[in-house]
Motif scaffolding. Structure first.
Motif, PDB file in Angstrom:
ATOM      1  N   GLU A 311       0.833  -1.202   0.000  1.00  0.00           N
ATOM      2  CA  GLU A 311       0.000   0.000   0.000  1.00  0.00           C
ATOM      3  C   GLU A 311       0.866   1.250   0.000  1.00  0.00           C
ATOM      4  O   GLU A 311       0.701   2.151  -0.838  1.00  0.00           O
ATOM      5  CB  GLU A 311      -0.932   0.021   1.213  1.00  0.00           C
ATOM      6  CG  GLU A 311      -1.794   1.277   1.269  1.00  0.00           C
ATOM      7  CD  GLU A 311      -2.732   1.316   2.466  1.00  0.00           C
ATOM      8  OE1 GLU A 311      -3.617   2.187   2.486  1.00  0.00           O
ATOM      9  OE2 GLU A 311      -2.569   0.471   3.376  1.00  0.00           O
ATOM     10  N   SER A 312       1.812   1.326   0.931  1.00  0.00           N
ATOM     11  CA  SER A 312       2.673   2.509   1.012  1.00  0.00           C
ATOM     12  C   SER A 312       3.617   2.590  -0.176  1.00  0.00           C
ATOM     13  O   SER A 312       3.919   3.678  -0.672  1.00  0.00           O
ATOM     14  CB  SER A 312       3.471   2.490   2.324  1.00  0.00           C
ATOM     15  OG  SER A 312       4.272   1.320   2.415  1.00  0.00           O
ATOM     16  N   MET A 313       4.083   1.437  -0.685  1.00  0.00           N
ATOM     17  CA  MET A 313       5.015   1.437  -1.806  1.00  0.00           C
ATOM     18  C   MET A 313       4.352   1.971  -3.075  1.00  0.00           C
ATOM     19  O   MET A 313       4.935   2.778  -3.800  1.00  0.00           O
ATOM     20  CB  MET A 313       5.555   0.031  -2.041  1.00  0.00           C
ATOM     21  CG  MET A 313       6.523  -0.452  -0.973  1.00  0.00           C
ATOM     22  SD  MET A 313       7.041  -2.172  -1.210  1.00  0.00           S
ATOM     23  CE  MET A 313       7.870  -2.076  -2.794  1.00  0.00           C
ATOM     24  N   VAL A 314       3.131   1.520  -3.341  1.00  0.00           N
ATOM     25  CA  VAL A 314       2.433   1.974  -4.546  1.00  0.00           C
ATOM     26  C   VAL A 314       2.091   3.454  -4.440  1.00  0.00           C
ATOM     27  O   VAL A 314       2.262   4.226  -5.392  1.00  0.00           O
ATOM     28  CB  VAL A 314       1.159   1.135  -4.784  1.00  0.00           C
ATOM     29  CG1 VAL A 314       0.343   1.723  -5.933  1.00  0.00           C
ATOM     30  CG2 VAL A 314       1.521  -0.318  -5.094  1.00  0.00           C
ATOM     31  N   LYS A 315       1.631   3.874  -3.267  1.00  0.00           N
ATOM     32  CA  LYS A 315       1.280   5.279  -3.087  1.00  0.00           C
ATOM     33  C   LYS A 315       2.513   6.174  -3.229  1.00  0.00           C
ATOM     34  O   LYS A 315       2.442   7.251  -3.824  1.00  0.00           O
ATOM     35  CB  LYS A 315       0.607   5.472  -1.729  1.00  0.00           C
ATOM     36  CG  LYS A 315      -0.803   4.882  -1.671  1.00  0.00           C
ATOM     37  CD  LYS A 315      -1.440   5.096  -0.314  1.00  0.00           C
ATOM     38  CE  LYS A 315      -2.867   4.544  -0.290  1.00  0.00           C
ATOM     39  NZ  LYS A 315      -3.511   4.665   1.043  1.00  0.00           N
ATOM     40  N   ALA A 316       3.649   5.713  -2.688  1.00  0.00           N
ATOM     41  CA  ALA A 316       4.876   6.516  -2.791  1.00  0.00           C
ATOM     42  C   ALA A 316       5.364   6.614  -4.235  1.00  0.00           C
ATOM     43  O   ALA A 316       5.957   7.623  -4.628  1.00  0.00           O
ATOM     44  CB  ALA A 316       5.967   5.891  -1.907  1.00  0.00           C
ATOM     45  N   SER A 317       5.093   5.590  -5.026  1.00  0.00           N
ATOM     46  CA  SER A 317       5.542   5.588  -6.428  1.00  0.00           C
ATOM     47  C   SER A 317       4.738   6.549  -7.284  1.00  0.00           C
ATOM     48  O   SER A 317       5.195   6.988  -8.342  1.00  0.00           O
ATOM     49  CB  SER A 317       5.452   4.179  -7.012  1.00  0.00           C
ATOM     50  OG  SER A 317       4.105   3.828  -7.299  1.00  0.00           O
ATOM     51  N   GLY A 318       3.515   6.830  -6.856  1.00  0.00           N
ATOM     52  CA  GLY A 318       2.636   7.679  -7.647  1.00  0.00           C
ATOM     53  C   GLY A 318       1.976   6.976  -8.818  1.00  0.00           C
ATOM     54  O   GLY A 318       1.247   7.599  -9.603  1.00  0.00           O
ATOM     55  N   ALA A 319       2.205   5.670  -8.945  1.00  0.00           N
ATOM     56  CA  ALA A 319       1.619   4.918 -10.063  1.00  0.00           C
ATOM     57  C   ALA A 319       0.131   4.715  -9.855  1.00  0.00           C
ATOM     58  O   ALA A 319      -0.328   4.496  -8.722  1.00  0.00           O
ATOM     59  CB  ALA A 319       2.316   3.563 -10.202  1.00  0.00           C
TER      60      ALA A 319
END
Length: 322
Positions: A311-319
């Motif tokens: 969840e945090s990884m995808v949100k941080a990527s902006g994808a």
């Protein structure tokens, strides 16, 4: 005439009663949410052959599309009768729920876990000529170069929100460096770009990168599993430099939610037995994959933890996929 028919019918009924249970069952459909020929498909077909003596015929049903969502949704909406099972993977059950604005299924509630099947580390690789030119021989060298030359490095991936993209963004964040992300339309174009020197480094699937690593075209700096991979024992894990860093590719077997526990237990026993055989270890090793047989509870816990992690990884990527 009746006297002849009745004994014959009795023999037929007796013969059916003596057949193994699997021979009386309908075929099991194993949905692979990706196209034929990839590692997930290959491992699924291999195991389908290994369990036919205990479960009967297992038919592979490839349903690719929408990043794996189409096939996965077919499993979620099937009857929980043991006749439809499917592959759950990092993308379908950990990444896609945060990447896609609209999801046809709920990754947390619509499935009954059976067992994890496989774990495959990703690997941070550089174009070998680029690494030599920049005098980068280790992960520490790469980080030091990026710190001294902010914005000069770039890395490729198979697209926004792909495993390679998310691993790259997590690496940048944890290492405190900057590198430009260059998305490509799939993992193969991304690897070709790395081999041709268009990008400096990638986080690639070990199964895909291994041939070029062995050929000396790519330089492996680190694997993304929490520990070193048996396939590359001399290559350190990123976690040896950045504590706790782990971005594995995994997949396993799931069924629709609500499947009876005794049916789940029967499927788990058959597939875990198949995963533990020397033949399976040998075949999966050729794909740089490690068999990981587990209990349904353990696989469920893994999927829950991975869903929260990404969840945090995808949100941080902006994808985002709309």
């Amino acid at each position: 005439m009746k006297r002849r028919i009745l004994p014959m019918l009795a023999l037929v009924v007796l013969g059916l009663a003596q057949l193994p249970a699997s021979a009386q069952d309908k075929p099991i459909r194993l949905v692979v949410p990706y196209a034929p020929g990839g590692p997930l498909d290959i491992t699924a077909r291999f195991l389908a052959e290994r369990v036919k003596d205990t479960l009967g015929t297992v038919i592979i049903d490839n349903k690719p599309g929408a990043g794996g969502n189409i096939g996965t949704d077919a499993v979620a909406k099937a009857a929980p009768d043991g006749l439809t099972i499917g592959l759950a993977a990092t993308a379908t059950h950990a990444v896609n729920p945060w990447l896609f604005s609209k999801m046809p299924y709920n990754a947390a509630t619509d499935f009954s876990p059976i067992t994890q099947m496989v774990r495959v580390p990703n690997v941070l690789v550089m174009n070998a000529n680029t690494a030599q030119k920049l005098n980068i021989n280790s992960l520490q060298d790469l980080i030091a170069y990026a710190e001294a030359n902010p914005g000069k490095l770039n890395y490729g991936s198979g697209g926004n929100g792909s495993a390679g993209h998310l691993a790259g963004e997590l690496f940048k964040s944890r290492a405190g460096i900057n590198a430009l992300h260059v998305p490509f339309n799939g993992a193969n174009p991304a690897q070709l770009a790395l081999l041709s020197g268009q990008v400096d480094f990638n986080f690639d699937n070990l199964a895909t990168a291994a041939v070029n690593i062995r050929a000396g075209k790519l330089k492996a700096l680190a694997v993304t599993s929490i520990k070193r991979s048996p396939a590359l024992p001399d290559v350190p894990a990123v976690a040896e430099t950045l504590k706790g860093f782990a971005v594995d590719t995994w997949w396993g077997l799931v069924a629709p939610a609500g499947m009876p526990k005794d049916v789940v237990a029967r499927l788990n026993k058959a597939f875990v037995t198949a995963l533990n055989t020397p033949e399976t270890h040998e075949r999966f090793a050729s794909l740089m994959a490690e068999p990981v047989p587990t209990t349904p509870e353990a696989f469920g816990a893994l999927m829950k933890a991975e869903l929260a992690k990404y969840e945090s990884m995808v949100k941080a990527s902006g994808a985002r996929v709309d």
